[in-house]
Enzyme design. Structure first.
Site, PDB file in Angstrom:
ATOM      1  N   ARG A  63       0.640  -1.260  -0.004  1.00 41.97           N
ATOM      2  CA  ARG A  63       0.007  -0.213  -0.131  1.00 41.97           C
ATOM      3  C   ARG A  63       1.008   1.199   0.036  1.00 41.97           C
ATOM      4  O   ARG A  63       1.819   1.270   0.513  1.00 41.97           O
ATOM      5  CB  ARG A  63      -0.658   0.166   1.301  1.00 41.97           C
ATOM      6  N   SER A 107       7.243  -5.342   7.480  1.00 43.11           N
ATOM      7  CA  SER A 107       6.706  -6.268   8.504  1.00 43.11           C
ATOM      8  C   SER A 107       7.368  -7.529   8.437  1.00 43.11           C
ATOM      9  O   SER A 107       6.813  -8.817   8.233  1.00 43.11           O
ATOM     10  CB  SER A 107       5.227  -6.402   8.602  1.00 43.11           C
ATOM     11  N   ASP A 141       5.392  -3.507  11.605  1.00 47.05           N
ATOM     12  CA  ASP A 141       3.896  -3.022  11.804  1.00 47.05           C
ATOM     13  C   ASP A 141       3.406  -3.012  13.286  1.00 47.05           C
ATOM     14  O   ASP A 141       2.716  -2.386  13.501  1.00 47.05           O
ATOM     15  CB  ASP A 141       2.924  -4.157  10.924  1.00 47.05           C
TER      16      ASP A 141
HETATM   17  C1  BGC Z   1       6.947 -11.125  10.876  1.00 44.68           C
HETATM   18  C2  BGC Z   1       6.864  -9.768  11.985  1.00 44.68           C
HETATM   19  C3  BGC Z   1       5.401  -9.179  11.729  1.00 44.68           C
HETATM   20  C4  BGC Z   1       4.278 -10.165  11.791  1.00 44.68           C
HETATM   21  C5  BGC Z   1       2.964  -9.568  11.682  1.00 44.68           C
HETATM   22  C6  BGC Z   1       5.735 -11.885  11.180  1.00 44.68           C
HETATM   23  O1  BGC Z   1       5.719 -13.146  10.294  1.00 44.68           O
HETATM   24  O2  BGC Z   1       8.016 -11.748  11.201  1.00 44.68           O
HETATM   25  O3  BGC Z   1       7.795  -9.126  11.570  1.00 44.68           O
HETATM   26  O4  BGC Z   1       5.321  -8.239  12.695  1.00 44.68           O
HETATM   27  O5  BGC Z   1       4.539 -11.293  11.021  1.00 44.68           O
HETATM   28  O6  BGC Z   1       2.850  -9.073  10.268  1.00 44.68           O
END
Ligand code: BGC
Length: 503
Positions: free
Chosen positions: A108, A176, A229
């Site tokens: 996004r 994320s 995130d």
């Molecule tokens: C990632 C994290 C992320 C989470 C939620 C996980 O698979 O390793 O960095 O915050 O997913 O999106």
């Protein structure tokens, strides 16, 4: 009656007896088989059981692993990553900011307007691009070209003169995945999770990759904040409510972050921040403990995954995996116990049963479970499933979801225990809290926000673990789009606005 007639009558009687015997034998076999199915389900329930005693063991293990991860690099499967976010927004932030968000199925581009008063965040989800499956396993250059093309599409539509003007602009990036931050705006990708697996990207600086791709296309934009995130969610939670101390995401992936005191981050001695604290990205998806209730389905799923022995907690909890665990249970019961007739080939396709579909079966409230029947037929190509089997499948969904939600609850209480907000005084000496303070945990992710059974199980488990008295001081607050608004807030709380203010 002549001899022929007598012969015929005897023949008929013998045939009838034979048919009756076959039918009885079949019924007996089917009853026995169903008995085995029921036993199998009972066994699954037992292995997945999350008594409050076991949850408390998980709570303790989480708190202990948090300590270990903070004590030394590699001291625990919990990475406990520094974020360099030492200052959380307080509601006074203002300006217009841009953000990119990459984490799951969609990429996004966003524009966020902060009005300087808590309630006046105006967010424009300006563009949403589904990420083509092939890009998730391709090369980093291709992925970043796609990101920058999406950004350019937005700019080319001429909707925003700020970003398209030749003046140098700044942007916040929510990425994320586990990143070892080197500053609030840069960091190195440790590994991929969820569906992504772009090998050449591991070990590289994420902001640099984006920066290079933008320069190649002549974009004069600087990455001013690179955040996870969960950190965006914590920032947004804190923006609205200063009692927010932690954030949790339970969506396709799962993770948590929280505000830690710098003196507790032993692996980084001498770390000084103005606030005396820093947000730590736990990457709790990788948490592991022998107290976790693990089944043979979890073990097989892990072995078949591209990252065995990794993300063990995530594989029991998050939306990427719950439907897949249920599919594996139904497949085994079909192969060994013939619960749905001939095994459809669709049932053997990994990840075909998405968690959102599994949730729809679980929450089917029609008297004859017609939604379960429809999904089994449409998605798994299994028609005419008897009602008792449909009920069995709903029960399997319940067992898997309940375990996930209760483990996530234990994870949250583990964080509260670590920071002395679980009513027990914490496991760190010198942090005794005789009076429990109001404690807010920001929470996002479709499992919690859109799957009511999951949410109910999680909330219920928090109360069970903490007890009524303490749990009334702990508030799980759903925030709206921390990964979109968060990077703008983080940048604003740390320095000058990510891009120039429009006022
Ligand atoms: C990632 C994290 C992320 C989470 C939620 C996980 O698979 O390793 O960095 O915050 O997913 O999106």
């Amino acid at each position: 009656m002549g001899k022929v007639g007598l012969g015929l009558a005897v023949g008929c009687a013998v045939a009838t007896c034979a048919i009756a015997a076959v039918m009885v034998a079949r019924r007996v076999r089917s009853r026995r088989r169903w008995g085995r199915v029921v036993r199998e389900l009972k066994e699954l329930e037992e292995v997945c059981s999350t008594s409050v005693g076991r949850l408390r063991q998980v709570v303790d293990a989480m708190a202990v692993e948090m300590h270990a991860g903070l004590a030394s690099e590699g001291g625990s499967k919990l990475k406990m990553l520094l974020t360099f976010v030492d200052n959380l927004p307080n509601g006074s932030e203002e300006g217009t900011y841009y953000a990119l968000d990459l984490g799951a199925t969609n990429f996004r581009v966003l524009r966020v307007q902060l009005g300087g008063k808590r309630s006046t965040v105006i967010e424009h989800d300006v563009d949403r691009h589904p990420i083509p499956q092939y890009l998730m396993t391709s090369r980093s250059e291709e992925l970043f070209d796609f990101i920058v093309s999406s950004l350019l599409q937005y700019i080319e539509r001429g909707e925003d003169s700020e970003l398209s003007s030749s003046k140098r602009r700044e942007i916040g990036f929510t990425f994320s995945f586990p990143v070892k931050q080197t500053s609030v705006s840069s960091g190195i990708l440790i590994k991929w999770t969820k569906e992504f697996a772009i090998e050449d990207m591991v070990g590289r600086d994420v902001s640099e990759c984006l920066q290079e791709a933008m320069s190649k296309r002549g974009l004069n934009v600087r990455v001013a904040a690179l955040i996870n995130d969960t950190v965006g969610t914590l920032a947004l939670g804190h923006y609205h409510d200063e009692d927010t101390v932690a954030a949790v995401i339970i969506g396709k992936g799962t993770n948590a972050c929280y505000l830690e005191q710098t003196d507790a981050i032993i692996k980084c001695q001498g770390l000084l921040t103005n606030s005396g604290g820093m947000v730590v990205n736990m990457e709790w998806g990788n948490f592991w403990s022998s107290h976790l209730p693990r089944t043979s389905y979890d073990i097989d799923l892990d072995e078949d995954s591209p990252n065995p022995n990794d993300q063990g907690f995530e594989k029991m909890i998050s939306g990427m995996y719950l439907g897949e665990i249920v599919r594996r249970v139904i497949l085994k019961m079909s192969q060994e116990l013939d619960i749905v007739g001939p095994v459809s080939s669709k049932l053997s396709v990994p990840f075909i049963l998405r968690t959102r579909l599994m949730a729809a079966m679980h929450e089917d409230d029609t008297p004859d479970l017609s939604e379960v029947a429809r999904l089994l037929k449409d998605i798994l190509e299994i028609p005419d499933v008897p009602l008792k089997v449909r009920k069995l499948i709903v029960k399997v969904c319940d067992v898997v979801t309940r375990r996930a939600a209760r483990l996530a609850a234990a994870g949250i209480v583990g964080i509260l225990k670590k920071i002395g907000r679980d009513g027990s005084g914490g496991i760190t000496s010198g942090r005794s809290h005789s009076k429990m303070r109001r404690t807010v945990v920001a929470i996002e992710g479709s499992l919690y926000t859109r799957y009511s059974m999951f949410r109910e199980y999680l909330n219920e488990a928090i109360t069970e673990i903490l007890g009524e008295d303490i749990s009334q001081h702990v508030i799980l607050k759903v925030t709206e789009d921390g990964s979109g608004i968060g990077p703008a807030l983080v940048a604003a709380a740390h320095s000058a606005p990510v891009v120039d203010s429009v006022q």
